[in-house]
Design an enzyme around this catalytic site. Sequence first.
Site, PDB file in Angstrom:
ATOM      1  CE  LYS A 171      -1.952   2.778   2.788  1.00 41.91           C
ATOM      2  NZ  LYS A 171      -2.117   4.069   1.912  1.00 41.91           N
ATOM      3  CD  GLU A 246      12.138   4.261   9.020  1.00 39.72           C
ATOM      4  OE1 GLU A 246      12.054   5.514   9.997  1.00 39.72           O
ATOM      5  OE2 GLU A 246      12.182   4.475   7.980  1.00 39.72           O
ATOM      6  CB  CYS A 280      12.516   9.411   9.023  1.00 42.18           C
ATOM      7  SG  CYS A 280      13.161   8.225   8.131  1.00 42.18           S
ATOM      8  CD  GLU A 381       9.894  13.190  11.696  1.00 45.15           C
ATOM      9  OE1 GLU A 381      10.913  12.599  11.287  1.00 45.15           O
ATOM     10  OE2 GLU A 381       8.909  12.797  11.974  1.00 45.15           O
TER      11      GLU A 381
END
Length: 502
Positions: A171, A246, A280, A381
């Site tokens: 996906k 992750e 990331c 973040e």
Amino acid sequence: MPPRYEDQWIGGAWTASDAEGRLVVTDPSTERALATVPAGSVRDADLAARAAAGAFERWAATPPRERAALLRRVVEAMEVRADRFADVITAEVGAPARMARQTHVGLSLGMAAHCVETAASYAFEQRVGHSLVVREAAGVAACITPWNTPLLLTVQKILPALAAGCTVVHKPSEITPLHARLLAEAIAEADLPPGVFNMVVGTGPTVGTALVTHPLVDVVSLTGSTRAGREVSALGADRIKRVHLELGGKNASLVLDDADLAASVAATVDQMLFNTGQTCLQWSRLLVPRDRQDEAVRLAGQAMDGYVTGDPRDPATDLGPLVSADAHARVTEYIRRGTEEGGARLVRGGAGRPAGLTTGYYVQPTIFADVDPLTTIGQEEIFGPVLSVIPYDDEDEAVRIVNGTRYGLHGAVWSGDGARAERVARRFRSGLVDVNGGQFNPAAPFGGFKQSGIGRECGTAGLEAFLETKSMQLPQGGGQVVGPRLRSTAAARPADTERNDG
């Protein structure tokens, strides 16, 4: 009119979706529609999971070297499409053309080839004393991938999964699904058995949830936000699924007092600006000795001066737009909070588009100085080209600041003394640390500590994420089985290990 796609790749064929809704794929540099795709349905997910389950037994029983040979054909089919992949990534992600070709696609092809060769040489069977320890495919794997470096992160999951003998339902992000359609085309050309690889475009709440909770899905591998990781973990827990995550990072680049400040700052800015800060692994926090902060800020500004923001199709462009209107609003809000919350000083950039760019999801590269590490921009973040410069007084304080977030994905340490740099790197609570500019190694495990994730990708660890371990206890010489117990007249011998590559 932009292309209108109506189908999903299921069971080795393009299959009509019954989804009522449509998703618009937007060019972030122009804000115009590139294509429309089906929004995906629970039925689409179910058909894909069933196709993968039906193909699993045969694919898992295929000898590893035969699987590797078929997957090499996938890599070759991807190589033929390298320019098309780059064009699609520039269009749907907004990545500058040069970066799309050299990094997004180049790294993906290298990663794909490395995954195949790792599997081809892996020992799937091993003798341990009188036991045969077998590593077997874990089952049907749902691989859910993000939009930021979409091809690389897709390859990083599906190639190890397929090489391990798992069948896959992929996906992709609904924001950037066009590269996934091109990848399905390459896999189709490689002629994998029907159902071994399936691809369903759709949203997380619909298609993602349907896959994570599907009774025929055994493994879920997600790269995404920490919020998404929590949701997937909760959904997978109900059926005790194997879940690999992750997730995000608030990564620090620590410049020690004996480091080359100019080189360290320039490298940090370069890494921080990659993909317009949408990774990331981004070093969004720059830690410098307090008495050198002003110099570091000046050097960071000079480094940013060398980057051109603009049309990603222009060969001169270094920084493209953010991926979407939502991403633009989110990053802009973080910049505003950094300006208004206190505990930070805006020294470059700020909210609003760069001069001369009135269309597209562009944002100014931004630097904050004197950042309190406990402020919002020091903790969360941002996922954009925003650098927080944080001063420190001594090494111990610096390490506390590095480790003082909920994340633990990536980091860097710079020192004129290599042994000192390595010693400090050992103190980082992060899954990956670059020491004095050490390069990424696809053979080494990659993943995070704390809320940056669970499990590892890349190299042998990435393959083993999709394997189960079975121990087969074989009869020992001189022994005989009596009922459920093994009676042996032979003295027990120490277990020795013998490899069998199978």
